[in-house]
Every structure is written in C-alpha cells, then in structure tokens.
Scaffold this motif. Sequence first.
Motif, short mmCIF file in Angstrom:
data_model
loop_
_atom_site.label_atom_id
_atom_site.label_comp_id
_atom_site.label_asym_id
_atom_site.label_seq_id
_atom_site.Cartn_x
_atom_site.Cartn_y
_atom_site.Cartn_z
N VAL A 68 112.62 9.50 82.86
CA VAL A 68 112.29 10.49 83.89
C VAL A 68 110.81 10.80 83.86
O VAL A 68 110.18 10.94 84.89
CB VAL A 68 113.12 11.79 83.69
CG1 VAL A 68 112.67 12.86 84.65
CG2 VAL A 68 114.59 11.50 83.88
N ILE A 81 121.97 18.29 85.12
CA ILE A 81 122.91 17.24 84.70
C ILE A 81 123.94 17.81 83.75
O ILE A 81 125.14 17.54 83.88
CB ILE A 81 122.16 16.05 84.08
CG1 ILE A 81 121.35 15.32 85.17
CG2 ILE A 81 123.13 15.08 83.41
CD1 ILE A 81 120.44 14.24 84.65
N ASP A 130 126.42 19.73 85.67
CA ASP A 130 127.33 18.81 86.36
C ASP A 130 128.39 18.28 85.39
O ASP A 130 129.57 18.16 85.74
CB ASP A 130 126.57 17.63 86.97
CG ASP A 130 125.73 18.03 88.17
OD1 ASP A 130 125.96 19.11 88.75
OD2 ASP A 130 124.82 17.24 88.53
N LYS A 150 134.43 10.82 87.54
CA LYS A 150 133.30 11.70 87.84
C LYS A 150 132.64 12.17 86.54
O LYS A 150 131.41 12.16 86.43
CB LYS A 150 133.79 12.90 88.65
CG LYS A 150 132.71 13.86 89.06
CD LYS A 150 133.30 14.98 89.90
CE LYS A 150 132.25 15.96 90.35
NZ LYS A 150 132.85 17.05 91.15
N MET A 183 130.74 9.31 85.02
CA MET A 183 129.54 9.04 85.81
C MET A 183 128.40 9.98 85.40
O MET A 183 127.27 9.56 85.20
CB MET A 183 129.85 9.22 87.30
CG MET A 183 128.67 9.05 88.22
SD MET A 183 129.04 9.50 89.93
CE MET A 183 129.24 11.28 89.78
N HIS A 184 128.73 11.27 85.23
CA HIS A 184 127.70 12.24 84.83
C HIS A 184 127.24 11.98 83.39
O HIS A 184 126.06 12.17 83.08
CB HIS A 184 128.20 13.67 85.00
CG HIS A 184 128.31 14.09 86.43
ND1 HIS A 184 127.25 14.04 87.31
CD2 HIS A 184 129.35 14.57 87.15
CE1 HIS A 184 127.64 14.47 88.50
NE2 HIS A 184 128.91 14.79 88.43
N LYS A 233 127.07 9.04 81.94
CA LYS A 233 126.17 7.87 82.02
C LYS A 233 124.81 8.29 82.55
O LYS A 233 123.77 7.80 82.09
CB LYS A 233 126.78 6.79 82.91
CG LYS A 233 127.92 6.04 82.27
CD LYS A 233 128.49 5.01 83.22
CE LYS A 233 129.71 4.35 82.63
NZ LYS A 233 130.34 3.41 83.56
N ARG A 234 124.82 9.18 83.52
CA ARG A 234 123.57 9.68 84.10
C ARG A 234 122.74 10.39 83.02
O ARG A 234 121.53 10.17 82.91
CB ARG A 234 123.91 10.64 85.24
CG ARG A 234 122.77 11.09 86.07
CD ARG A 234 123.32 11.83 87.29
NE ARG A 234 122.43 12.90 87.66
CZ ARG A 234 122.80 14.09 88.05
NH1 ARG A 234 124.07 14.39 88.14
NH2 ARG A 234 121.92 14.99 88.38
N ALA A 235 123.39 11.20 82.20
CA ALA A 235 122.70 11.91 81.12
C ALA A 235 122.18 10.92 80.09
O ALA A 235 121.06 11.05 79.59
CB ALA A 235 123.64 12.91 80.47
N LYS A 236 122.98 9.93 79.78
CA LYS A 236 122.59 8.92 78.79
C LYS A 236 121.36 8.14 79.27
O LYS A 236 120.46 7.82 78.49
CB LYS A 236 123.75 7.98 78.56
CG LYS A 236 123.63 7.10 77.36
CD LYS A 236 124.90 6.26 77.23
CE LYS A 236 125.16 5.88 75.81
NZ LYS A 236 126.39 5.09 75.68
N ARG A 237 121.33 7.84 80.58
CA ARG A 237 120.21 7.08 81.15
C ARG A 237 118.88 7.78 80.95
O ARG A 237 117.86 7.14 80.76
CB ARG A 237 120.45 6.88 82.64
CG ARG A 237 120.66 5.46 83.04
CD ARG A 237 120.63 5.23 84.54
NE ARG A 237 121.07 6.33 85.38
CZ ARG A 237 122.28 6.43 85.93
NH1 ARG A 237 123.18 5.50 85.74
NH2 ARG A 237 122.59 7.46 86.69
N ILE A 238 118.87 9.13 81.01
CA ILE A 238 117.59 9.84 80.85
C ILE A 238 117.41 10.37 79.43
O ILE A 238 116.45 11.08 79.15
CB ILE A 238 117.43 10.97 81.89
CG1 ILE A 238 118.42 12.08 81.66
CG2 ILE A 238 117.48 10.45 83.29
CD1 ILE A 238 118.05 13.36 82.39
#
Length: 103
Positions: free
Chosen positions: A2, A27, A30, A67, A70-71, A73-78
């Motif tokens: 990020v 995130i 979420d 869902k 998905m959230h 994975k989103r947290a892991k990505r950043i």
Amino acid sequence: MVAGWLKTLGVKDNKMSMQEKQLGSEILDDIRVAHEEWLHAHLMFEEAVDQDQIDYAIFTLEAAERKYQMHLKRAKRIGLNGGGTYGVQEIAPLKLTKEAGGV
C-alpha cells in the motif's frame, strides 16, 4: 504494498501512514462484519428444519464464508495481521450435511 501504491500517487509520508492506518482499520472492520455474518449463517444452518431452509442456509453460509475469506486475503495482501485488534484468523471450510438432504 500500500505504501508503494500511495507513493506513486504522490502522497506525502505523514499522510501515507494515516491513510494506511485508515485502510487497515477499514479492512479489519470488514473482516469483523464478515465474520459476524458467517457466525449468523452458521447458526441459521444449525437451526434449519425443512429442505428449503437447509438449502437457503447452505447458500448463505457458503456466501458468508467466501466473503470472510476474501477480506482475509485482502488483509494478507497488504500485510495486516490484526493480532491485537480483532484476532484475525482463517476459518476452515465447513462440511455441510443434514439428514434432510444437505450437500
């Protein structure tokens, strides 16, 4: 990740850390909401009686689980781990079976 993205947009360092914190907080919120929805869907599945209720509960539970994942994975990505805030953790997919027919 990020930080690099924000730098390419020209965001200064002071604002960058504040925006990263805000994004991380959003995130994690979420994730918390998705986890609550997953728990509610699981309860609905456990209380389902007839075939239509069971089918609907399975559909809802699978959607809530996706869902939530998905959230996460989103947290892991950043690079968020949320250990101190919400205790973010992955959940194992459930095996859905019911006597009335289940999956």
